[in-house]
Design a protein around this motif. Structure first.
Motif, PDB file in Angstrom:
ATOM      1  N   LYS A  79       8.943  11.795   7.088  1.00  0.00           N
ATOM      2  CA  LYS A  79      10.100  10.941   7.339  1.00  0.00           C
ATOM      3  C   LYS A  79       9.623   9.504   7.279  1.00  0.00           C
ATOM      4  O   LYS A  79       8.672   9.123   7.986  1.00  0.00           O
ATOM      5  CB  LYS A  79      10.679  11.243   8.716  1.00  0.00           C
ATOM      6  N   ARG A  80      10.248   8.757   6.373  1.00  0.00           N
ATOM      7  CA  ARG A  80       9.887   7.344   6.220  1.00  0.00           C
ATOM      8  C   ARG A  80      11.181   6.542   6.196  1.00  0.00           C
ATOM      9  O   ARG A  80      12.057   6.824   5.404  1.00  0.00           O
ATOM     10  CB  ARG A  80       9.096   7.124   4.918  1.00  0.00           C
ATOM     11  N   LYS A  81      11.247   5.545   7.042  1.00  0.00           N
ATOM     12  CA  LYS A  81      12.445   4.684   7.111  1.00  0.00           C
ATOM     13  C   LYS A  81      13.728   5.501   7.186  1.00  0.00           C
ATOM     14  O   LYS A  81      14.709   5.230   6.480  1.00  0.00           O
ATOM     15  CB  LYS A  81      12.478   3.740   5.906  1.00  0.00           C
ATOM     16  N   LEU A  86       9.794  15.486   0.650  1.00  0.00           N
ATOM     17  CA  LEU A  86       8.858  16.613   0.612  1.00  0.00           C
ATOM     18  C   LEU A  86       8.064  16.502  -0.678  1.00  0.00           C
ATOM     19  O   LEU A  86       8.636  16.407  -1.764  1.00  0.00           O
ATOM     20  CB  LEU A  86       9.632  17.938   0.642  1.00  0.00           C
ATOM     21  N   LYS A  87       6.743  16.476  -0.543  1.00  0.00           N
ATOM     22  CA  LYS A  87       5.882  16.468  -1.733  1.00  0.00           C
ATOM     23  C   LYS A  87       5.301  17.863  -1.883  1.00  0.00           C
ATOM     24  O   LYS A  87       4.693  18.388  -0.948  1.00  0.00           O
ATOM     25  CB  LYS A  87       4.753  15.452  -1.589  1.00  0.00           C
ATOM     26  N   CYS A  88       5.494  18.421  -3.079  1.00  0.00           N
ATOM     27  CA  CYS A  88       5.026  19.790  -3.358  1.00  0.00           C
ATOM     28  C   CYS A  88       4.144  19.758  -4.605  1.00  0.00           C
ATOM     29  O   CYS A  88       4.376  18.951  -5.506  1.00  0.00           O
ATOM     30  CB  CYS A  88       6.182  20.705  -3.724  1.00  0.00           C
ATOM     31  N   GLY A 188      -5.918   1.571  -2.722  1.00  0.00           N
ATOM     32  CA  GLY A 188      -4.972   1.180  -3.771  1.00  0.00           C
ATOM     33  C   GLY A 188      -4.450   2.419  -4.487  1.00  0.00           C
ATOM     34  O   GLY A 188      -5.114   3.466  -4.483  1.00  0.00           O
ATOM     35  N   GLU A 189      -3.284   2.302  -5.090  1.00  0.00           N
ATOM     36  CA  GLU A 189      -2.695   3.424  -5.835  1.00  0.00           C
ATOM     37  C   GLU A 189      -2.062   2.895  -7.115  1.00  0.00           C
ATOM     38  O   GLU A 189      -1.344   1.900  -7.085  1.00  0.00           O
ATOM     39  CB  GLU A 189      -1.572   4.090  -5.032  1.00  0.00           C
ATOM     40  N   ILE A 190      -2.351   3.559  -8.213  1.00  0.00           N
ATOM     41  CA  ILE A 190      -1.635   3.287  -9.467  1.00  0.00           C
ATOM     42  C   ILE A 190      -0.681   4.457  -9.644  1.00  0.00           C
ATOM     43  O   ILE A 190      -1.122   5.605  -9.666  1.00  0.00           O
ATOM     44  CB  ILE A 190      -2.602   3.230 -10.669  1.00  0.00           C
ATOM     45  N   GLY A 224      -6.964   9.618   0.008  1.00  0.00           N
ATOM     46  CA  GLY A 224      -5.721   8.997   0.436  1.00  0.00           C
ATOM     47  C   GLY A 224      -5.737   8.749   1.945  1.00  0.00           C
ATOM     48  O   GLY A 224      -6.671   9.155   2.649  1.00  0.00           O
ATOM     49  N   LYS A 225      -4.679   8.101   2.409  1.00  0.00           N
ATOM     50  CA  LYS A 225      -4.603   7.767   3.828  1.00  0.00           C
ATOM     51  C   LYS A 225      -4.640   9.027   4.699  1.00  0.00           C
ATOM     52  O   LYS A 225      -5.294   9.068   5.731  1.00  0.00           O
ATOM     53  CB  LYS A 225      -3.301   6.983   4.123  1.00  0.00           C
ATOM     54  N   MET A 226      -3.901  10.059   4.245  1.00  0.00           N
ATOM     55  CA  MET A 226      -3.812  11.276   5.067  1.00  0.00           C
ATOM     56  C   MET A 226      -5.169  11.978   5.197  1.00  0.00           C
ATOM     57  O   MET A 226      -5.494  12.506   6.266  1.00  0.00           O
ATOM     58  CB  MET A 226      -2.768  12.220   4.468  1.00  0.00           C
TER      59      MET A 226
HETATM   60  C1  V4E Z   1       0.439  14.511  -1.376  1.00  0.00           C
HETATM   61  C2  V4E Z   1      -0.389  14.376  -0.160  1.00  0.00           C
HETATM   62  C3  V4E Z   1       0.060  13.765   0.970  1.00  0.00           C
HETATM   63  C4  V4E Z   1       1.352  13.117   1.197  1.00  0.00           C
HETATM   64  C5  V4E Z   1       1.136  11.636   1.119  1.00  0.00           C
HETATM   65  O1  V4E Z   1       0.963  11.319  -0.200  1.00  0.00           O
HETATM   66  P1  V4E Z   1       0.360   9.921  -0.659  1.00  0.00           P
HETATM   67  O2  V4E Z   1       0.859   9.655  -2.032  1.00  0.00           O
HETATM   68  O3  V4E Z   1      -1.093   9.924  -0.483  1.00  0.00           O
HETATM   69  O4  V4E Z   1       0.974   8.902   0.402  1.00  0.00           O
HETATM   70  P2  V4E Z   1       1.641   7.502   0.181  1.00  0.00           P
HETATM   71  O5  V4E Z   1       1.847   6.882   1.512  1.00  0.00           O
HETATM   72  O6  V4E Z   1       0.876   6.676  -0.781  1.00  0.00           O
HETATM   73  O7  V4E Z   1       3.045   7.903  -0.431  1.00  0.00           O
HETATM   74  P3  V4E Z   1       3.933   7.153  -1.533  1.00  0.00           P
HETATM   75  O8  V4E Z   1       4.464   5.895  -0.902  1.00  0.00           O
HETATM   76  O9  V4E Z   1       3.080   6.883  -2.733  1.00  0.00           O
HETATM   77  O10 V4E Z   1       5.043   8.154  -1.807  1.00  0.00           O
HETATM   78  S1  V4E Z   1      -1.120  13.809   2.139  1.00  0.00           S
HETATM   79  C6  V4E Z   1      -2.178  14.636   1.147  1.00  0.00           C
HETATM   80  N1  V4E Z   1      -1.665  14.853  -0.039  1.00  0.00           N
HETATM   81  C7  V4E Z   1      -2.469  15.503  -1.038  1.00  0.00           C
HETATM   82  C8  V4E Z   1      -3.456  14.520  -1.651  1.00  0.00           C
HETATM   83  C9  V4E Z   1      -4.631  15.002  -2.244  1.00  0.00           C
HETATM   84  N2  V4E Z   1      -4.904  16.311  -2.287  1.00  0.00           N
HETATM   85  N3  V4E Z   1      -5.525  14.142  -2.795  1.00  0.00           N
HETATM   86  C10 V4E Z   1      -5.287  12.819  -2.758  1.00  0.00           C
HETATM   87  C11 V4E Z   1      -6.282  11.876  -3.371  1.00  0.00           C
HETATM   88  N4  V4E Z   1      -4.166  12.321  -2.212  1.00  0.00           N
HETATM   89  C12 V4E Z   1      -3.257  13.151  -1.667  1.00  0.00           C
END
Ligand code: V4E
Length: 247
Positions: A79-81, A86-88, A188-190, A224-226
């Motif tokens: 849940k954001r804002k 759901l990421k699958c 960082g993320e691309i 990633g952050k998680m």
């Molecule tokens: C997919 C996932 C998770 C959910 C969070 O995804 P993420 O894209 O890392 O978060 P965020 O805040 O950047 O979301 P956005 O704003 O881009 O939608 S938590 C873990 N995963 C799986 C995962 C993995 N296996 N490997 C890496 C490098 N990242 C995430």
């Protein structure tokens, strides 16, 4: 620009902002993403060749069953804002694996189906969580929202706040985010969003070209952050996710 990061989200009679893509008509898209460690040099290059398109802060709450029935299947409910996502996992398209170079670029990226429609999210969650009350259906009010979570036995297992700066380059369709999480990790993320069933290969190529422009040389996936959050706050679950090859 391929997509805007902010849109209006109607939830429980209230209108809030949410992340969306131009493919959100069916509220389903695939996010292809490469994470990177942003050095001072990378930041300098990004500021030279990119345009900053916004800075914002958001608080994420992630939900799962007490036995982690979702995340052990690589499903991430958040849940954001005020909006649910759901990421699958998504299946790999065989045409991507035609050359070693291409699969090397792909190996540095993640790809996840992003679902933002709440009834669809509830259906998917229900499919994987067996001990759910039968009447857990789509809800609109805050009270009903709490009830679907408890009916599905979902609890918040992670929450943190992120400060994000977003950039675009001249080549459209790519967004670069610089995230600073409140637990002391920055990454960082691309990112490229593709309609479900769309051209993932061209997204991977865009990401690779962007990485080269930024001078990124790493050949290892960046956490990633998680990942970092779980390693610090839930080390046992983190170890299990590693063993199950989810992370
Ligand atoms: C997919 C996932 C998770 C959910 C969070 O995804 P993420 O894209 O890392 O978060 P965020 O805040 O950047 O979301 P956005 O704003 O881009 O939608 S938590 C873990 N995963 C799986 C995962 C993995 N296996 N490997 C890496 C490098 N990242 C995430």
């Amino acid at each position: 620009m391929l997509y805007a990061k902010e849109a209006l989200c109607r939830f429980g009679g209230e209108i809030r902002t949410k992340k969306f893509s131009m493919y959100s008509a069916n509220e389903m898209s695939v996010e292809v993403e490469r994470k990177f460690l942003c050095s001072a040099d990378t930041l300098k290059t990004l500021e030279e060749i990119g345009a900053c398109v916004g800075q914002r802060q958001f608080h994420d709450q992630y939900f799962d069953t007490p036995k982690f029935g979702l995340t052990l299947r690589d499903m991430w409910l958040r849940k954001r804002k005020g909006c649910w996502e759901l990421k699958c996992p998504t299946t790999v398209d065989g045409s991507e694996e035609t050359s070693g170079e291409k699969s090397k670029a792909a190996a540095l990226c993640t790809r996840y189906k992003e679902i933002t429609n709440l009834p669809e999210i509830q259906l998917r969650v229900k499919e994987v969580i067996k001990d759910v009350c039968e009447d857990s259906v789509a809800s609109a009010s805050q009270e009903e929202e709490e009830s679907w979570l408890s009916k599905m036995n979902l609890v918040c297992f992670a929450e943190f706040t992120t400060e994000r700066r977003s950039f675009t380059l001249e080549e459209g369709g790519v967004q670069i985010d610089l995230d600073q999480a409140d637990f002391g990790y920055h990454v960082g993320e691309i990112e490229v969003l593709v309609p479900d069933g769309g051209d993932v290969q061209s997204a991977l190529e865009k990401i690779e070209r962007t990485a080269q422009k930024l001078g990124l040389t790493g050949d290892q996936r960046v956490e990633g952050k998680m990942n970092v959050y779980l390693r610090r706050k839930h080390p046992e679950h983190y170890a299990k996710l590693l063993r199950e090859h989810v992370l």
